[in-house]
Every structure is written in C-alpha cells, then in structure tokens.
Design an enzyme around this catalytic site. Structure first.
Site, PDB file in Angstrom:
ATOM      1  N   ASP A  45      26.420  88.609  96.719  1.00 58.03           N
ATOM      2  CA  ASP A  45      25.508  87.508  96.436  1.00 58.03           C
ATOM      3  C   ASP A  45      26.196  86.159  96.600  1.00 58.03           C
ATOM      4  OD1 ASP A  45      27.044  88.433  94.134  1.00 58.03           O
ATOM      5  OD2 ASP A  45      26.065  86.817  93.020  1.00 58.03           O
ATOM      6  N   HIS A  46      27.392  86.165  97.139  1.00 62.87           N
ATOM      7  CA  HIS A  46      28.220  84.960  97.194  1.00 62.87           C
ATOM      8  C   HIS A  46      27.722  83.913  98.181  1.00 62.87           C
ATOM      9  CE1 HIS A  46      30.575  88.220  95.554  1.00 62.87           C
ATOM     10  NE2 HIS A  46      31.507  87.395  95.144  1.00 62.87           N
ATOM     11  N   GLY A  47      26.717  84.267  99.004  1.00 63.97           N
ATOM     12  CA  GLY A  47      26.196  83.285  99.953  1.00 63.97           C
ATOM     13  C   GLY A  47      25.619  82.065  99.272  1.00 63.97           C
ATOM     14  N   THR A  59      26.722  80.952  96.255  1.00 70.76           N
ATOM     15  CA  THR A  59      27.843  80.265  95.610  1.00 70.76           C
ATOM     16  C   THR A  59      28.778  79.610  96.610  1.00 70.76           C
ATOM     17  OG1 THR A  59      27.745  81.970  93.902  1.00 70.76           O
ATOM     18  CG2 THR A  59      29.687  80.554  93.916  1.00 70.76           C
ATOM     19  N   TYR A 116      31.011  87.184  81.629  1.00 71.80           N
ATOM     20  CA  TYR A 116      32.361  86.644  81.754  1.00 71.80           C
ATOM     21  C   TYR A 116      32.712  85.772  80.551  1.00 71.80           C
ATOM     22  CZ  TYR A 116      32.350  88.005  86.681  1.00 71.80           C
ATOM     23  OH  TYR A 116      32.294  88.713  87.857  1.00 71.80           O
ATOM     24  N   ARG A 141      34.109  82.517  79.975  1.00 69.67           N
ATOM     25  CA  ARG A 141      34.393  81.303  80.748  1.00 69.67           C
ATOM     26  C   ARG A 141      33.910  80.080  79.988  1.00 69.67           C
ATOM     27  NH1 ARG A 141      32.533  82.996  86.917  1.00 69.67           N
ATOM     28  NH2 ARG A 141      34.224  84.465  87.305  1.00 69.67           N
ATOM     29  N   LYS A 152      29.482  94.152  83.538  1.00 70.55           N
ATOM     30  CA  LYS A 152      30.632  93.768  84.355  1.00 70.55           C
ATOM     31  C   LYS A 152      31.360  92.638  83.647  1.00 70.55           C
ATOM     32  CE  LYS A 152      31.614  91.385  88.745  1.00 70.55           C
ATOM     33  NZ  LYS A 152      31.036  90.951  90.048  1.00 70.55           N
ATOM     34  N   GLY A 187      33.523  92.252  94.638  1.00 65.20           N
ATOM     35  CA  GLY A 187      32.948  91.594  95.794  1.00 65.20           C
ATOM     36  C   GLY A 187      33.958  91.246  96.860  1.00 65.20           C
ATOM     37  N   ARG A 188      34.581  90.075  96.727  1.00 65.90           N
ATOM     38  CA  ARG A 188      35.472  89.573  97.779  1.00 65.90           C
ATOM     39  C   ARG A 188      36.641  90.497  98.054  1.00 65.90           C
ATOM     40  NH1 ARG A 188      36.556  83.838  95.290  1.00 65.90           N
ATOM     41  NH2 ARG A 188      36.076  85.053  93.408  1.00 65.90           N
TER      42      ARG A 188
END
Length: 260
Positions: free
Chosen positions: A24-26, A28, A143, A145, A173, A225-226
């Site tokens: 889904d990083h497109g 971000t 997360y 954060r 996650k 992901g990455r």
C-alpha cells in the site's frame, strides 16, 4: 469469532500463521521500486509463498489474476511522506468498498502515542464494528510512534497490541523489539496473533533473524512490505520468509534453501 471471520482468516494465512506482503506504499511513498509493475511483484511474492497481499482498494484490479490463489487484504487509511505529518493517517475506504474490491480482510494503521491517536482509536473502533457485521477480519497495524515513544520499546509495543485487541482487531501487526526475549512480552500482551513489520531492508540475514526471533517469542508471522517487494528477487526472499514462518527453518537454513 464468527464462521465468516474464521473462514477468511484461512484465506489470508496458513494454519494460523501468516506471511502478508503489504504493498500500500504507493500512497505513502509514490510508485517506488517494486510498485510500478505491481502485477509482476504480486506474481513473484505469491509464487514465493506469501499467503496474502495487501493494497489500497484502487489497486485491487491489478491484484486479482496475479496473486496465484493467495488472499487479498484492502487497506483502509493512509498518508504521504510529503504531507505535513506522515503519522496523520486518514480513512481511505469502507468495509463495503473492500468487499466490492474482492477483499478477504481489511487493515488499518494506528500510531499509538502520536497526537493523532485519539482519532485513530475512534476510526479503528468503528471499522471493527462494521467489519464484524460482514464477517470480515481486521488486521490492525498498531505501531508505537510519537514524540515520547520509542518504536522498539517492548512495553510500548505491548500496549499497542493490547489496544488493538481491545478495539476488536483479529490480527495485529507491530514493530519488532529487537530480540526474542523482549518480544515475548509483546506477544503475551494479547490473545490475538501478532505479526512483525519489516520496515526498511536491513540485509537478508538480519531480516530473517528478526522473523525467527519473533516466531520463537510466540509470534504468528510477518507483514513485511519493502523488505520483500523491493528486494532484487522478491520471489526468493518471500520463499525464505515463508520457510521460517511455516516450516520453522532457521534464518541461515532459509537463506540457503531459497538460494539467496
């Protein structure tokens, strides 16, 4: 847990363990390496052993037909790195939209400890209620954060995963605390399956050691992901991760078997 949720969890995992590849990083990051020709990447990671892939709903048409029978998760919020604050994740879809896109589950990102925590708690709570009506599982990306939070602190991570369960998530996650001993506290903080994030690639062996540590601590898999989709060989790194998660290989054994 309803029969629908149980059935759909089996579509996105295998025997209670999960190798999820979020792409889904497109939103971000933009169309970075691995996402321009996302069809080929999806084909590669699912051939390698990924149980499911995850994208925003608008990419669904590029997912189906390339996922080799794997499950599909639609992500429900997002932000950009070029905006005012990447921690300010805003809702991007609904359960009905996810179902129209052919999703087996939905996911939602919450930053526990950020100034947007309150709004994200409310949004995740609404999403789990709505998803439960349709028997759709929710993967919460919880997360630790914020300005006063260390992202690998096991106490903060434990709080984040517990919060996600309290709000009704079916899978959770979170970040990895750095070692199996401290990550046990994170896994023990919830009765839900805990998956670790991958983050920025840090080398194959170190990535797989983190997966092995998380599994040894009681984790249920990964949502990477990455680390996977930006790898020079996404199929082989997905295979290596799957060998650790599903077949209990060591990091070194998985590297060797996957020929990395």
């Amino acid at each position: 847990m309803t029969p629908g949720i149980t059935a759909r969890l089996q579509r996105i995992g295998t025997d209670g363990r999960y190798v999820v590849v979020p792409m889904d990083h497109g939103i971000t990051l933009g169309a970075v390496k691995g996402l321009k020709d996302i069809e080929s990447t999806i084909d590669a990671v699912t051939r390698g052993g990924a149980d499911s892939v995850l994208t925003q709903k608008g990419i669904a048409r590029r997912v189906h037909g390339n996922k080799n029978g794997a499950g599909y998760i639609a992500h429900m919020n997002g932000s950009t790195v070029i905006g005012p604050d990447a921690n300010d994740k805003r809702t991007t879809g609904s359960v009905e939209a996810a179902l129209r896109a052919g999703a087996d589950a939905v996911s939602f990102h919450i930053n526990v400890g950020s100034e947007y925590e309150r709004e994200q708690i409310e949004a995740l709570g609404r999403l789990t209620d709505e998803a439960a009506e349709y028997g759709l599982p929710v993967l919460a990306m919880a997360y630790a954060r914020g300005p006063d939070v260390e992202g690998d602190d096991p106490e903060a991570l434990g709080h984040a995963v517990r919060l996600a369960e309290e709000l009704g998530a079916d899978l959770i996650k979170t970040g990895y605390s750095g070692d199996a001993e401290s990550f046990e506290h994170v896994c023990e903080s919830t009765s839900r399956p805990v998956l670790i994030a991958g983050g920025s690639p840090d080398g194959d062996l170190e990535s797989l050691r983190a997966v092995r540590g998380a599994m040894d601590a009681g984790g249920a898999g990964v949502s990477m992901g990455r680390t996977i989709f930006q790898h020079d060989d996404p199929e082989r790194i997905a295979r290596a991760v799957a060998l650790v998660v599903h077949e209990d290989f060591s990091a070194v054994e998985a590297l060797e078997r996957a020929e990395l």
